[in-house]
Each structure stands twice: as structure tokens, then as C-alpha cells.
Design a protein around this motif. Structure first.
Motif, PDB file in Angstrom:
ATOM      1  N   ASN A  16       0.811  -1.221   0.000  1.00  0.00           N
ATOM      2  CA  ASN A  16       0.000   0.000   0.000  1.00  0.00           C
ATOM      3  C   ASN A  16       0.844   1.270   0.000  1.00  0.00           C
ATOM      4  O   ASN A  16       0.331   2.357  -0.236  1.00  0.00           O
ATOM      5  N   LYS A  17       2.153   1.158   0.243  1.00  0.00           N
ATOM      6  CA  LYS A  17       3.034   2.327   0.187  1.00  0.00           C
ATOM      7  C   LYS A  17       3.695   2.497  -1.179  1.00  0.00           C
ATOM      8  O   LYS A  17       4.415   3.463  -1.399  1.00  0.00           O
ATOM      9  N   VAL A  18       3.438   1.552  -2.093  1.00  0.00           N
ATOM     10  CA  VAL A  18       4.029   1.619  -3.439  1.00  0.00           C
ATOM     11  C   VAL A  18       3.132   2.487  -4.308  1.00  0.00           C
ATOM     12  O   VAL A  18       1.941   2.208  -4.473  1.00  0.00           O
ATOM     13  N   THR A  19       3.688   3.575  -4.832  1.00  0.00           N
ATOM     14  CA  THR A  19       2.929   4.455  -5.709  1.00  0.00           C
ATOM     15  C   THR A  19       2.707   3.799  -7.064  1.00  0.00           C
ATOM     16  O   THR A  19       1.601   3.811  -7.597  1.00  0.00           O
ATOM     17  N   GLN A  20       3.771   3.210  -7.606  1.00  0.00           N
ATOM     18  CA  GLN A  20       3.661   2.559  -8.905  1.00  0.00           C
ATOM     19  C   GLN A  20       4.729   1.482  -9.014  1.00  0.00           C
ATOM     20  O   GLN A  20       5.887   1.707  -8.656  1.00  0.00           O
TER      21      GLN A  20
END
Length: 128
Positions: free
Chosen positions: A112-116
């Protein structure tokens, strides 16, 4: 009234010329040739735009773009704003467990902390 008749006449002539060009293009396609001339000079272009051109006297060559030998692979997003894109994973025959394991190996502990996260054509996953 004469202006209306003139406009209709020009529109009719334009339509006839356009149909003729489309017919010629289709006949070239049937012969496995493309509609790309080998040599075109400015006079040919001018005549084509203004009219009175003989399409039968132009030399045509096969297009190198008709049957590409290489396929183009684009980057594929796997995660956007912390959300796993399951449809994209299915396209590459992978599941969420594979993605989570791969990201864990790269040091990512919370998806959930990965933007892309993007899968590059080379097979490398780029995380931002």
C-alpha cells in the motif's frame, strides 16, 4: 443559385475522384502492394492535389511497414497507488503471490506504500 449549382458540381467531382482513388488503392492491396510510391516529386504532388494525374504511371513499392517482423512490448503497470492490478497480472500469467514475493525480494514490505510498480519489457520491475 448559380453558386449553389457550382458547389454541387465541385462536390460531385470531388466525390468521384475520391471513389476512384479508393478503388485504385484497393486494387493495389489485392496485389500485395502498398500505396507508397517509390519516387514522388513536387510536380506529382501538385498534380495530385490540383487534379489531372495518371495513377497508373507511378511506380509503387511494397511497404516495409505492412508485415513488421518485431513486436513492440510496452511497460505494464502492476501496482498503482498501492492497488494491485489483477487484470495486468493475469495478462502475464502471474498471480498476487508472485508479485508480493518479488517486491519483498526488492525490499518492499508494504504494497500500500508503493505508488507505482511497472514491469518493463526487459522483465525488470521498476518501483516508485
Amino acid at each position: 443559385m448559380n453558386l449553389l449549382y457550382s458547389a454541387l458540381l465541385y462536390l460531385s467531382l470531388f466525390t468521384i475522384i475520391l471513389v476512384y482513388i479508393i478503388y485504385k488503392a484497393k486494387s493495389f492491396k489485392k496485389n500485395n502492394k502498398s500505396f507508397i510510391p517509390k519516387e514522388v516529386n513536387y510536380q506529382d504532388v501538385e498534380i495530385a492535389l490540383l487534379g489531372d494525374i495518371d495513377l497508373d504511371n507511378i511506380n509503387y513499392t511494397e511497404s516495409k511497414f505492412e508485415n513488421p517482423k518485431e513486436t513492440v512490448t510496452l511497460p505494464l503497470d502492476l501496482i498503482i497507488d498501492g492497488q494491485i492490478l489483477s487484470n495486468n497480472l493475469n495478462m502475464i500469467n502471474k498471480d498476487q503471490d508472485w508479485l508480493i514475493d518479488t517486491l519483498n525480494n526488492k525490499g518492499v514490505s508494504h504494497i500500500n506504500k508503493v505508488t507505482q510498480a511497472t514491469l518493463e519489457p526487459s522483465g525488470k520491475i521498476v518501483i516508485s
